[in-house]
Scaffold this active site. Structure first.
Site, short mmCIF file in Angstrom:
data_model
loop_
_atom_site.label_atom_id
_atom_site.label_comp_id
_atom_site.label_asym_id
_atom_site.label_seq_id
_atom_site.Cartn_x
_atom_site.Cartn_y
_atom_site.Cartn_z
CG ASP A 1 -1.75 1.22 1.40
OD1 ASP A 1 -1.81 2.02 0.46
OD2 ASP A 1 -2.34 1.38 2.49
CD GLU B 1 -4.27 7.08 0.68
OE1 GLU B 1 -5.43 6.65 0.60
OE2 GLU B 1 -3.47 6.63 1.53
#
Ligand code: CO
Ligand code: ZN
Length: 330
Positions: free
Chosen positions: A165, A197
């Site tokens: 991720d 993010e």
């Protein structure tokens, strides 16, 4: 073992410190001689021009979750806070690595705090092998960031590593750009490797404003529902990329969701539909940027996400590259 996936996952890059990843990506795409820019927040944006065609923004985030040092005690032990979503039970017993290579082990004050219901980040500390505060200060400072140390290993058709991720999404975007460069495109492509993010989809927000796309697709990971006694989620590793219907931050714009579904069906690419109850992606920020952007997302199922040993299926990764590439090419 895919060396680019290894390099992307093993390069240090917590939120706001994405430069190392940027260097890996620009080096990898250097030979294609594409135009790119880096905006004020650090988003790296490639443009593949297609005059007169609608602008498609693809976004994959470069940053990874981590910890930040908040306190160093007289004996040289460190206290830390979370940078991004950090589960204490995934942290306990793991190694963390700082930008300068210093390694620390996350340990717990006492066994009674180590149960799932009592374990909180403030009961954990980091041991960097220092015997005093002064010795610790030679290696780290208050405010320093560290990330999970989790090596990248292929097991069967799967890869386990820290930071999949969203380095696996960066990999998909890199391979997509390589696959479509020099070909006739359905869209003018903006390939954005976004920053920040994990602390609230900040990079994508300003990056999308800079591009002002006509539609957008985020490339990120999602959770899983196919391990023993797992929570209910209709996502399995190995059944293909997951086309997002909804997550905690957005409903995918139906026209984009349907474009992805139609394209996958037409090309015979196996896919799943994703309805995720917690978590979101860059797509949620892009969708409500400017005067609004029709936005969807393709997710790679990622077991044990936000741990030192996440796991993805290489077939899902290839399926994701095929799907995005198919959207772009005739
Ligand atoms: Co994440
Ligand atoms: Zn992510």
């Amino acid at each position: 073992m895919n060396e680019l996936i290894r390099t992307l996952t093993q390069t240090w890059g917590p939120t706001s410190y994405e430069q190392g990843i940027k260097d890996v990506i620009t080096r990898e795409l250097d030979g294609l001689q594409l135009e790119y820019r880096v905006d004020a927040l650090g988003n790296l944006i490639y443009c593949l021009p297609a005059p007169g065609k609608p602008k498609l923004l693809l976004s994959a985030h470069m940053d990874q979750i981590g910890i930040i040092i908040t306190h160093i005690d007289k004996d040289g032990f460190l206290r830390f806070g979370a940078v991004g979503g950090l589960d204490p039970y995934k942290v306990l017993g793991q190694r963390f690595v700082f930008a300068n290579g210093t390694i620390g082990v996350a340990a717990v004050e006492s066994k009674e705090h180590a149960t799932l219901e009592h374990l909180t980040l403030d009961k954990l500390f980091l041991d960097i092998g220092a015997a005093s505060r002064d010795e610790a200060l030679q290696r780290v400072a208050i405010g320093d960031f560290a990330v999970y140390s989790g090596e990248c290993t292929q097991i069967g058709n799967r890869v386990t590593s820290a930071a999949l991720d969203d380095r696996i999404g960066c990999y998909v975007l890199i391979e997509t750009v390589k696959a479509v460069t020099g070909k006739e495109l359905n869209y003018e492509l903006y390939g954005m490797f976004s920053v920040q993010e994990e602390i609230g989809i900040k990079g994508a927000k300003v990056g999308a404003w800079g591009v002002q796309p006509d539609l957008a697709i985020a490339l990120d990971v999602t959770a899983w529902g196919d391990t023993p006694e797992s929570y209910v989620l209709d996502i399995s590793l190995g059944k293909g990329p997951a086309i997002k219907v909804k997550d905690a931050g957005m409903v995918a714009t139906p026209v984009v969701r349907d474009l992805l579904i139609e394209t996958a069906r037409h090309r015979g690419i196996p896919f799943q539909l994703e309805v995720l109850q917690a978590g979101t992606t860059d797509a949620a920020a892009i969708q409500i940027n400017g005067s609004g952007v029709p936005t969807g997302a393709i997710s790679i199922p990622d077991r044990y996400v936000h741990s030192s040993s996440e796991m993805v299926d290489l077939g899902d990764v290839e399926g994701c590259i095929s799907l995005v590439t198919s959207v772009l090419l005739k």
